[in-house]
Design an enzyme around this catalytic site. Structure first.
Site, PDB file in Angstrom:
ATOM      1  N   ASP A  95      14.771  17.457   8.088  1.00 28.90           N
ATOM      2  CA  ASP A  95      13.675  17.095   8.978  1.00 28.90           C
ATOM      3  C   ASP A  95      14.199  16.069   9.973  1.00 28.90           C
ATOM      4  O   ASP A  95      15.222  15.428   9.743  1.00 28.90           O
ATOM      5  CB  ASP A  95      12.504  16.539   8.157  1.00 28.90           C
ATOM      6  N   SER A  96      13.478  15.881  11.057  1.00 27.89           N
ATOM      7  CA  SER A  96      13.986  15.054  12.150  1.00 27.89           C
ATOM      8  C   SER A  96      13.611  13.592  12.056  1.00 27.89           C
ATOM      9  O   SER A  96      14.146  12.753  12.780  1.00 27.89           O
ATOM     10  CB  SER A  96      13.438  15.592  13.481  1.00 27.89           C
ATOM     11  N   GLY A  97      12.678  13.258  11.163  1.00 24.97           N
ATOM     12  CA  GLY A  97      12.082  11.927  11.174  1.00 24.97           C
ATOM     13  C   GLY A  97      10.753  11.915  11.887  1.00 24.97           C
ATOM     14  O   GLY A  97      10.051  10.904  11.898  1.00 24.97           O
ATOM     15  N   GLY A  98      10.382  13.059  12.467  1.00 27.50           N
ATOM     16  CA  GLY A  98       9.120  13.134  13.197  1.00 27.50           C
ATOM     17  C   GLY A  98       7.906  12.921  12.315  1.00 27.50           C
ATOM     18  O   GLY A  98       6.903  12.343  12.749  1.00 27.50           O
ATOM     19  N   PHE A  99       7.965  13.364  11.054  1.00 28.64           N
ATOM     20  CA  PHE A  99       6.821  13.170  10.172  1.00 28.64           C
ATOM     21  C   PHE A  99       6.589  11.686   9.901  1.00 28.64           C
ATOM     22  O   PHE A  99       5.455  11.246   9.710  1.00 28.64           O
ATOM     23  CB  PHE A  99       7.003  13.910   8.844  1.00 28.64           C
ATOM     24  N   ASP A 149       9.868  15.239  16.942  1.00 25.93           N
ATOM     25  CA  ASP A 149       8.553  15.514  17.505  1.00 25.93           C
ATOM     26  C   ASP A 149       7.593  14.378  17.180  1.00 25.93           C
ATOM     27  O   ASP A 149       7.886  13.519  16.343  1.00 25.93           O
ATOM     28  CB  ASP A 149       7.997  16.825  16.946  1.00 25.93           C
ATOM     29  N   GLN A 191       3.355  21.723  18.053  1.00 21.67           N
ATOM     30  CA  GLN A 191       2.256  20.816  17.770  1.00 21.67           C
ATOM     31  C   GLN A 191       1.022  21.298  18.545  1.00 21.67           C
ATOM     32  O   GLN A 191       1.039  22.356  19.140  1.00 21.67           O
ATOM     33  CB  GLN A 191       2.638  19.384  18.147  1.00 21.67           C
ATOM     34  N   GLY A 218       2.524  19.382  12.099  1.00 20.57           N
ATOM     35  CA  GLY A 218       1.243  18.723  12.312  1.00 20.57           C
ATOM     36  C   GLY A 218       0.106  19.284  11.499  1.00 20.57           C
ATOM     37  O   GLY A 218      -1.061  19.118  11.862  1.00 20.57           O
ATOM     38  N   ASP A 268       7.751  24.328   2.862  1.00 19.71           N
ATOM     39  CA  ASP A 268       8.263  23.236   2.039  1.00 19.71           C
ATOM     40  C   ASP A 268       7.112  22.323   1.667  1.00 19.71           C
ATOM     41  O   ASP A 268       6.106  22.246   2.380  1.00 19.71           O
ATOM     42  CB  ASP A 268       9.329  22.425   2.791  1.00 19.71           C
ATOM     43  N   CYS A 306       7.138  33.004 -17.619  1.00 18.37           N
ATOM     44  CA  CYS A 306       8.020  32.275 -16.703  1.00 18.37           C
ATOM     45  C   CYS A 306       9.437  32.226 -17.252  1.00 18.37           C
ATOM     46  O   CYS A 306       9.636  31.864 -18.422  1.00 18.37           O
ATOM     47  CB  CYS A 306       7.480  30.859 -16.488  1.00 18.37           C
ATOM     48  N   CYS A 308      11.826  30.148 -16.435  1.00 23.77           N
ATOM     49  CA  CYS A 308      12.499  28.862 -16.216  1.00 23.77           C
ATOM     50  C   CYS A 308      12.988  28.255 -17.526  1.00 23.77           C
ATOM     51  O   CYS A 308      12.512  28.593 -18.625  1.00 23.77           O
ATOM     52  CB  CYS A 308      11.582  27.889 -15.477  1.00 23.77           C
ATOM     53  N   CYS A 311      10.150  26.695 -19.812  1.00 23.75           N
ATOM     54  CA  CYS A 311       9.306  27.641 -20.542  1.00 23.75           C
ATOM     55  C   CYS A 311      10.083  28.413 -21.606  1.00 23.75           C
ATOM     56  O   CYS A 311       9.507  28.844 -22.610  1.00 23.75           O
ATOM     57  CB  CYS A 311       8.651  28.609 -19.569  1.00 23.75           C
ATOM     58  N   HIS A 337      10.000  23.538 -13.942  1.00 26.90           N
ATOM     59  CA  HIS A 337       8.986  24.591 -14.009  1.00 26.90           C
ATOM     60  C   HIS A 337       8.192  24.709 -12.720  1.00 26.90           C
ATOM     61  O   HIS A 337       7.978  25.821 -12.209  1.00 26.90           O
ATOM     62  CB  HIS A 337       8.016  24.338 -15.164  1.00 26.90           C
TER      63      HIS A 337
END
Length: 382
Positions: A95-99, A149, A191, A218, A268, A306, A308, A311, A337
């Site tokens: 990620d860019s740091g925009g969040f 962004d 956005q 966004g 994500d 499952c 995993c 489980c 899990h």
């Protein structure tokens, strides 16, 4: 760029815009639609890379802002890049740091030049511009890097959203100019708040730049699920069909299914590991609190369907015991899990799209979200 990255659509749903594809990266393919685990500080919390691979994870995220603060992009570059640094050999995205422009709104100032943050670590001032974000990401070396962004809050006035969206576009042009590595795909971020017309205008403008991929940002910033669905449905038709589409910060079953139906490929969210740290498991669409007394003598697996590690080897009673004993292993086992569960969900959707059974097999998840006020806390529908 064309040699390192490509997106090949393998099948389309005959009733929706859902598609199954393969996104090729320098570190391997990503079979879409796909959920991507979040490893903010170059680790998915409580899970080793081998364990992560066992969940079915293909692409993993890390965060530019947090890695810039600690340990620093220069150190990671010295180690050979973020893949080698964290021991993950599959595709990665940063990620860019925009969040953080959104989440750290109390300690930052936005100007046309960029964003100035007050470091939560030592109080020092940190300036993050489009150019600096790209420079950091070029040093980190992930396969996919995100444009810097401005992620506006919800709710926000239309005029404020217009200004923010226009600034995000100007910043994107600067990111493109600053980007130096052809082995990294730069994705633009759409956005526009909750205004469909602004989203469509932004998506159309970004599509003209012919980037390797596009994200819808966004969302999941406080708005109700029906608005997220509306935003995604309005935006995706304006994005190129031959490029991957990534919906940022979304990882609930219903929202992923509905967004896949609109044409989204990648997702994500921190949900699986965050819930694990609170003692909760995701089981076929339900959220269970494993601390509850009803699990104390329940010697069955979390989910006997499952595959995993958790489980296959441990019971609900054992997980309940670990949580009450505050043993760290509980968080690892629940994270394994939960991550597996969300990846399996998108894998099953992919298989359904390939067989053109998406709308029948996932009809329940394609319906609008039900009211959750009558649902017991340990079974909150995700």
């Amino acid at each position: 760029m064309a040699q390192a990255f490509s997106f090949d659509c393998k099948a389309r749903c005959s009733h929706t815009q859902a598609r199954a594809g393969v996104f090729q990266t320098p570190h391997g393919p990503v079979h879409t639609p796909r959920f991507m685990p979040v490893g903010t500080l170059a680790n998915v919390k409580t899970v080793t890379p081998d364990q992560l691979q066992g969940t079915g994870a293909e692409m993993v995220l890390a965060n530019t802002y947090h890695l810039h603060l600690q340990p620093g992009e220069d150190l990671i570059a010295e180690a050979g890049g973020v893949h080698r640094f964290m021991g993950w050999h599959g595709p990665m995205l940063t990620d860019s740091g925009g969040f953080q422009v959104f989440s750290l709104s109390q300690i930052r100032t936005i100007t046309e030049a960029g964003v100035t943050f007050k470091s939560p670590r030592d109080g020092s001032m940190i300036h993050l511009s489009p150019e600096k974000s790209i420079e950091i990401q070029n040093h980190l070396g992930a396969d996919v890097i995100m444009a810097f962004d401005e992620c506006p809050p919800y709710p926000a006035e239309r005029d404020a959203i217009i200004a923010s969206t226009e600034r995000t576009y100007r910043w994107l042009k600067r990111c493109i100019e600053a980007h130096q590595r052809p082995d990294q795909a730069l994705f633009g971020i759409v956005q526009g708040g909750v205004y469909p017309d602004l989203r469509q205008e932004a998506a159309t403008a970004l599509a003209e730049l012919d980037l390797p991929g596009y994200a819808i940002g966004g969302v999941s910033v406080g708005e109700p699920p029906e608005l997220i669905a509306r935003i995604v449905a309005a935006t995706t038709p304006c994005l190129p069909e031959h490029k991957p589409r990534y919906l940022m910060g979304v990882g609930t079953y219903r929202e992923m299914a509905q967004s896949i139906a609109a044409g989204v490929d990648l997702f994500d969210c921190v949900i699986p590991t965050r819930l694990a740290r609170h003692g909760s498991a995701l089981v076929q669409g339900d959220r269970w609190n494993l601390k509850n007394a009803r699990f104390r003598r329940d010697h069955t697996p979390l989910d006997d369907t499952c595959p995993c590690y958790t489980c296959q080897h441990f019971s609900r009673a054992y997980l309940c015991h670990l949580l009450h004993a505050k043993e760290i292993l509980a968080y690892t086992l629940l994270s394994i899990h939960n991550i597996t569960e969300l990846i399996r969900f998108t894998q099953r959707i992919r298989e359904a799209i390939l067989a053109d059974r998406f709308t029948t097999e996932f009809a329940e998840w394609l319906k609008p979200a039900p009211l959750t006020s009558e649902v017991p806390p340990e079974h909150v529908t995700m």
